[in-house]
Design an enzyme around this catalytic site. Structure first.
Site, PDB file in Angstrom:
ATOM      1  N   LYS A   1       8.438   9.827  -0.305  1.00 45.34           N
ATOM      2  CA  LYS A   1       7.248   9.943   0.541  1.00 45.34           C
ATOM      3  C   LYS A   1       7.252   8.982   1.725  1.00 45.34           C
ATOM      4  CE  LYS A   1       3.474   7.062  -1.367  1.00 45.34           C
ATOM      5  NZ  LYS A   1       3.973   6.350  -2.542  1.00 45.34           N
TER       6      LYS A   1
ATOM      7  N   HIS B   1       3.033   0.413 -10.837  1.00 50.77           N
ATOM      8  CA  HIS B   1       3.181   0.174  -9.400  1.00 50.77           C
ATOM      9  C   HIS B   1       2.210  -0.935  -9.026  1.00 50.77           C
ATOM     10  CE1 HIS B   1       3.746   0.672  -5.167  1.00 50.77           C
ATOM     11  NE2 HIS B   1       4.468   1.758  -5.302  1.00 50.77           N
TER      12      HIS B   1
ATOM     13  N   GLU C   1      11.215   2.129  -7.669  1.00 49.82           N
ATOM     14  CA  GLU C   1      10.961   3.212  -6.710  1.00 49.82           C
ATOM     15  C   GLU C   1      10.658   2.637  -5.327  1.00 49.82           C
ATOM     16  OE1 GLU C   1       7.556   4.849  -8.616  1.00 49.82           O
ATOM     17  OE2 GLU C   1       8.692   5.743 -10.255  1.00 49.82           O
TER      18      GLU C   1
HETATM   19  C1  LIG Z   1       4.272   5.192  -2.791  1.00 51.96           C
HETATM   20  C2  LIG Z   1       4.950   5.015  -4.082  1.00 51.96           C
HETATM   21  C3  LIG Z   1       6.172   4.322  -4.141  1.00 51.96           C
HETATM   22  C4  LIG Z   1       6.777   3.612  -2.959  1.00 51.96           C
HETATM   23  O1  LIG Z   1       6.077   2.474  -2.660  1.00 51.96           O
HETATM   24  P1  LIG Z   1       6.619   1.420  -1.574  1.00 51.96           P
HETATM   25  O2  LIG Z   1       5.519   0.438  -1.490  1.00 51.96           O
HETATM   26  O3  LIG Z   1       6.867   2.153  -0.325  1.00 51.96           O
HETATM   27  O4  LIG Z   1       7.861   0.812  -2.126  1.00 51.96           O
HETATM   28  C5  LIG Z   1       6.804   4.245  -5.357  1.00 51.96           C
HETATM   29  N1  LIG Z   1       6.285   4.836  -6.464  1.00 51.96           N
HETATM   30  C6  LIG Z   1       5.124   5.513  -6.440  1.00 51.96           C
HETATM   31  C7  LIG Z   1       4.631   6.138  -7.687  1.00 51.96           C
HETATM   32  C8  LIG Z   1       4.411   5.605  -5.262  1.00 51.96           C
HETATM   33  O5  LIG Z   1       3.245   6.253  -5.242  1.00 51.96           O
END
Ligand SMILES: *Cc1c(COP(=O)(O)O)cnc(C)c1O
Length: 374
Positions: free
Chosen positions: A52, A180, A257
């Site tokens: 994303k 996260h 991620e």
């Molecule tokens: C947006 C998102 C990410 C990426 O986050 P960053 O801050 O860009 O590293 C990873 N995992 C999930 C589930 C997300 O929603």
């Protein structure tokens, strides 16, 4: 220093002349370098690029050739990644709430790793992707992160093991947990507290004979946006590596991620001044990209950028505005800017993540052209 700056400015001018503006320059070598830096800083952690952040097919191709894995949130993102040559085993479907059509399509294409954060989602997964491996996403502190992600997602850690047991009873394969800490997370304690909670759940699950193989530490790895900031990653990575080794034996696979960290530093946005005005004695500059376009990260990602100019000279407090007919489309007020002329370039570095990804063509203004550079 001065000579290299000038060389960079000449290059930006040349590319803007050749390809037009707004132009997003994405460097393949910086993408590869960030992937390398992530692996060096976090040697136990497998990166799953969060698509994303920037889903441009060429960005995905660089990640595929760098043998990254992928975090996708929709069937469309999954298909992009598969088309670019990734294997289904390199994909985690990390949106915790998915349409059943997306679950079915993922299962059909051989994607078997999903996150969830409610019993209702387990019902859908058990029916449409029987036998899938599932990670329970837990709610963890997002204190101080620029983008809060725990409001919408994650189960109470106290419920995690019972949900993994429920998954097992439904014929799914519980595989561990994810969290996260919030995006652009510079508060190290968020990760550490989350890892400690994860370790408790891992122990609890194993006591109850539930397989626990994977801890997914999510994204959030921060980057630098302004010259005066320090780059926070290396210190964070060193501490995280220590904590991971302290809390998890080698039998636990650690994945992450990262989105912003991998793609943010790789891009420069080049814009042009399309008009000027004086309002209440202050200079206003209208640019050909704005909050509805590649600078949409200022709205959705709560990001702030350093605006850079090719001109020197005395500065004055000025306003930068986007090109659309909405008064909301004001990019920066009270910036110290050297006097610019119509046609001048304005550029922003470290803008590869959450920029073109959330840009629209509102008012018929095209989104920035993406140009891959060496
Ligand atoms: C947006 C998102 C990410 C990426 O986050 P960053 O801050 O860009 O590293 C990873 N995992 C999930 C589930 C997300 O929603």
């Amino acid at each position: 220093m001065k000579a290299t700056l000038t060389a960079n400015h000449r290059r930006l001018k040349e590319l803007a002349r050749k390809h037009g503006t707004p132009l997003l320059l994405v460097s393949r070598s910086v993408l590869r370098g960030q992937l390398e830096r992530f692996r060096r800083g976090l040697p136990r952690v497998e990166p799953f690029y969060a698509v994303k952040a920037n889903s441009h097919p060429e960005v995905i191709k660089v990640m595929v050739s760098g043998r990254a894995s992928f975090d996708v949130a929709s069937a469309a993102e999954m298909n992009l990644v598969l088309e670019a040559g990734a294997k289904p085993s390199q994909i985690i479907f990390a949106n915790t709430v998915k349409p059943v059509e997306a679950i079915r399509e993922a299962a059909k294409k051989g994607v078997t790793l999903f996150t969830f954060d409610s019993g209702y989602e387990l019902d859908k997964l058990a029916e449409h992707a029987p036998g899938a491996r599932v990670l329970v996403r837990i709610k963890v502190p997002n204190v101080g992160s620029i983008v809060e992600l725990s409001l919408k997602f994650g189960v109470d850690p106290a419920d995690a093991t019972s949900l993994l047991i429920k998954a097992y009873k439904m014929g799914l394969r519980p595989a561990g947990l994810s969290f996260h800490v919030g995006s652009q997370c510079t508060r190290l304690e968020n990760y550490i507290e989350a890892l400690e909670v994860a370790a408790i759940i891992a122990r609890d699950a194993r006591l109850k004979q539930i397989p626990f193989e994977i801890v997914d530490i999510g994204g959030g790895f921060p980057i630098r946006h302004f010259d005066h900031e320090e780059d926070p990653f290396d210190r964070l990575a060193a501490r995280l590596t220590q904590e991971i080794d302290r809390l998890f034996d080698r039998g636990v696979r650690i994945i992450a991620e990262p989105g912003r960290f991998l793609v943010g530093p790789a891009a420069t946005l080049v814009m042009r001044v399309i008009g000027k005005a004086i309002r209440e004695n202050k200079l206003w500059y209208f640019l050909d990209d704005g909050l509805y376009g590649s600078l949409s990260g200022q709205v959705f990602d709560h990001c702030k950028y350093q605006y850079r100019f090719l001109r020197g000279g005395p500065t004055q407090l000025s306003t930068l505005a986007g090109p659309t007919c909405d008064s909301f489309d004001i990019i920066a007020r009270g910036e110290e800017i050297p006097e610019l002329q119509t046609g001048d370039l304005v550029y922003v570095e470290n803008i590869g993540a959450y920029s073109v990804a959330s840009a629209t063509t509102f008012n018929g203004m095209p989104t920035a052209r993406v140009l891959m550079t060496p």
